[in-house]
Motif scaffolding. Structure first.
Motif, short mmCIF file in Angstrom:
data_model
loop_
_atom_site.label_atom_id
_atom_site.label_comp_id
_atom_site.label_asym_id
_atom_site.label_seq_id
_atom_site.Cartn_x
_atom_site.Cartn_y
_atom_site.Cartn_z
N THR A 176 43.67 32.37 35.15
CA THR A 176 43.96 32.81 36.53
C THR A 176 44.11 31.60 37.44
N PRO A 177 45.11 31.57 38.34
CA PRO A 177 45.24 30.45 39.29
C PRO A 177 43.95 30.22 40.07
N LYS A 178 43.63 28.94 40.29
CA LYS A 178 42.35 28.58 40.88
C LYS A 178 42.21 29.00 42.34
N ASP A 179 43.32 29.32 43.01
CA ASP A 179 43.18 29.75 44.41
C ASP A 179 42.79 31.22 44.52
N ALA A 180 42.74 31.93 43.41
CA ALA A 180 42.24 33.31 43.43
C ALA A 180 40.72 33.28 43.57
N SER A 181 40.18 34.15 44.41
CA SER A 181 38.74 34.15 44.65
C SER A 181 38.32 35.50 45.18
N GLY A 182 37.02 35.66 45.36
CA GLY A 182 36.51 36.91 45.92
C GLY A 182 35.01 36.87 46.03
N ASP A 183 34.43 37.95 46.50
CA ASP A 183 32.99 38.12 46.51
C ASP A 183 32.66 39.60 46.40
N ALA A 184 31.48 39.87 45.87
CA ALA A 184 31.02 41.25 45.65
C ALA A 184 29.63 41.40 46.26
N ARG A 185 29.39 42.57 46.87
CA ARG A 185 28.08 42.88 47.44
C ARG A 185 27.69 44.29 47.06
N VAL A 186 26.49 44.44 46.53
CA VAL A 186 25.95 45.76 46.22
C VAL A 186 25.18 46.25 47.44
N LEU A 187 25.60 47.38 48.01
CA LEU A 187 24.98 47.91 49.22
C LEU A 187 23.95 48.96 48.86
N GLY A 188 23.00 49.17 49.76
CA GLY A 188 21.91 50.08 49.51
C GLY A 188 22.30 51.53 49.40
N ASP A 189 23.52 51.87 49.78
CA ASP A 189 23.98 53.26 49.66
C ASP A 189 24.80 53.46 48.39
N ASN A 190 24.50 52.65 47.36
CA ASN A 190 25.15 52.77 46.05
C ASN A 190 26.66 52.58 46.14
N GLN A 191 27.05 51.54 46.87
CA GLN A 191 28.46 51.19 46.94
C GLN A 191 28.63 49.70 46.66
N LEU A 192 29.75 49.38 46.05
CA LEU A 192 30.10 47.99 45.76
C LEU A 192 31.20 47.57 46.72
N HIS A 193 30.88 46.62 47.60
CA HIS A 193 31.88 46.09 48.54
C HIS A 193 32.52 44.86 47.91
N LEU A 194 33.83 44.88 47.81
CA LEU A 194 34.57 43.78 47.20
C LEU A 194 35.54 43.19 48.20
N HIS A 195 35.62 41.87 48.18
CA HIS A 195 36.72 41.19 48.87
C HIS A 195 37.38 40.27 47.87
N VAL A 196 38.71 40.37 47.77
CA VAL A 196 39.47 39.51 46.86
C VAL A 196 40.61 38.86 47.63
N ALA A 197 41.04 37.71 47.13
CA ALA A 197 42.15 36.99 47.77
C ALA A 197 42.97 36.29 46.70
N ASN A 198 44.29 36.36 46.87
CA ASN A 198 45.25 35.60 46.06
C ASN A 198 45.22 35.97 44.58
N LEU A 199 44.94 37.23 44.25
CA LEU A 199 45.07 37.63 42.85
C LEU A 199 46.54 37.56 42.45
N PRO A 200 46.83 37.10 41.24
CA PRO A 200 48.24 37.04 40.82
C PRO A 200 48.83 38.44 40.70
N ASN A 201 50.12 38.53 40.94
CA ASN A 201 50.80 39.81 40.78
C ASN A 201 50.79 40.22 39.31
N VAL A 202 50.55 41.51 39.08
CA VAL A 202 50.52 42.04 37.72
C VAL A 202 51.45 43.25 37.64
#
Length: 256
Positions: free
Chosen positions: A160-186
């Protein structure tokens, strides 16, 4: 130059996540995005400062007079129906139509100044919504924000290109918050997995609609995140195969 997504700037202004390396570099060089971020941070700060306010003073009389004057001026503007020439044999009746501040007219278009004001107000409300709790009319307590139980930075995996990145957070209401940036087109779609790094057992949490942006995905309440601690985002094909493709784009380990 491609600017940062407005929704992403809102998340950064509210402190919901940190700017990735590519985003920080862009903000250093792009005055437009940096100015928009500073404006959103200012609005968020104003909203946070009013959290304890319950009673506000009445606005001065001249404010109401100005509003009434603008409404009357807008009501007096001719509409297309007013300008239609009379048909043959049709009598044109001239009728006085009094204007009051409490009266509403169906089918009227809002004047440009009203549309602009409403749009700006709505944008400010959306930007501050994640930070400022809404006070109920009965003096209820502010709604608490979900607790962050665990988080993980997501780094480019494999080829994967190195400029692709993101972060994940598990919230107390049983949800996964995701932020992603620059994922290659698929050619297919992006799928989110939780993986047990010892056995490599995994299950799908959901899919992402874009290669850049934010998403909230539900986590089954019986999942032990101490076991399924790896967050993985893969590229998948529309092939009716429910197993992981083996093509991981981002990966990170939850801690917290």
């Amino acid at each position: 130059m491609q600017h940062l997504d407005h929704d992403r700037l809102v998340f950064l202004a509210l402190g919901e996540s940190e700017a990735a390396d590519g985003e920080a570099t862009h903000l250093d060089t792009c005055g437009h995005c940096r100015g928009e971020l500073e404006t959103l941070q200012h609005v968020a700060g104003l909203g946070a400062g009013t959290q304890g306010l319950t009673d506000l003073p009445d606005p001065p009389e001249h404010v109401w007079q100005g509003i009434v004057a603008e409404i009357r001026a807008a009501e007096e503007l001719p509409t297309l129906a007013d300008r239609r020439p009379p048909r043959a044999g049709e009598q044109v009746a001239v009728q006085e139509r009094p204007v009051t501040t409490a009266r509403r007219r169906r089918g009227r278009r809002w004047p440009g100044w009203a549309t602009t004001a409403v749009t700006a107000t709505a944008a400010a409300v959306i930007g501050v919504a994640g930070t400022v709790a809404v006070l109920g009319t009965g003096g209820d307590e502010p709604t608490p924000q979900p607790t962050v139980l665990a988080s993980a930075p997501l780094a480019a995996f494999g080829a994967t290109p190195k400029d692709a990145s993101g972060d994940a957070r598990v919230l107390g209401d049983n949800q996964l918050h995701l932020h992603v940036a620059n994922l290659p087109n698929v050619p297919g779609y992006y799928e989110v997995w939780l993986i047990d790094p010892r056995t490599m057992e995994m299950f799908s949490v959901g899919t992402l609609s874009n290669g850049s942006g934010d998403a909230l995905l539900p986590i089954p309440p019986n999942v032990d995140l101490r076991t399924y601690s790896v967050v993985d985002i893969s590229a998948e094909q529309y092939d009716n195969n429910t197993r992981h493709s083996g093509d991981s784009l981002l990966r990170g380990t939850l801690t917290g």
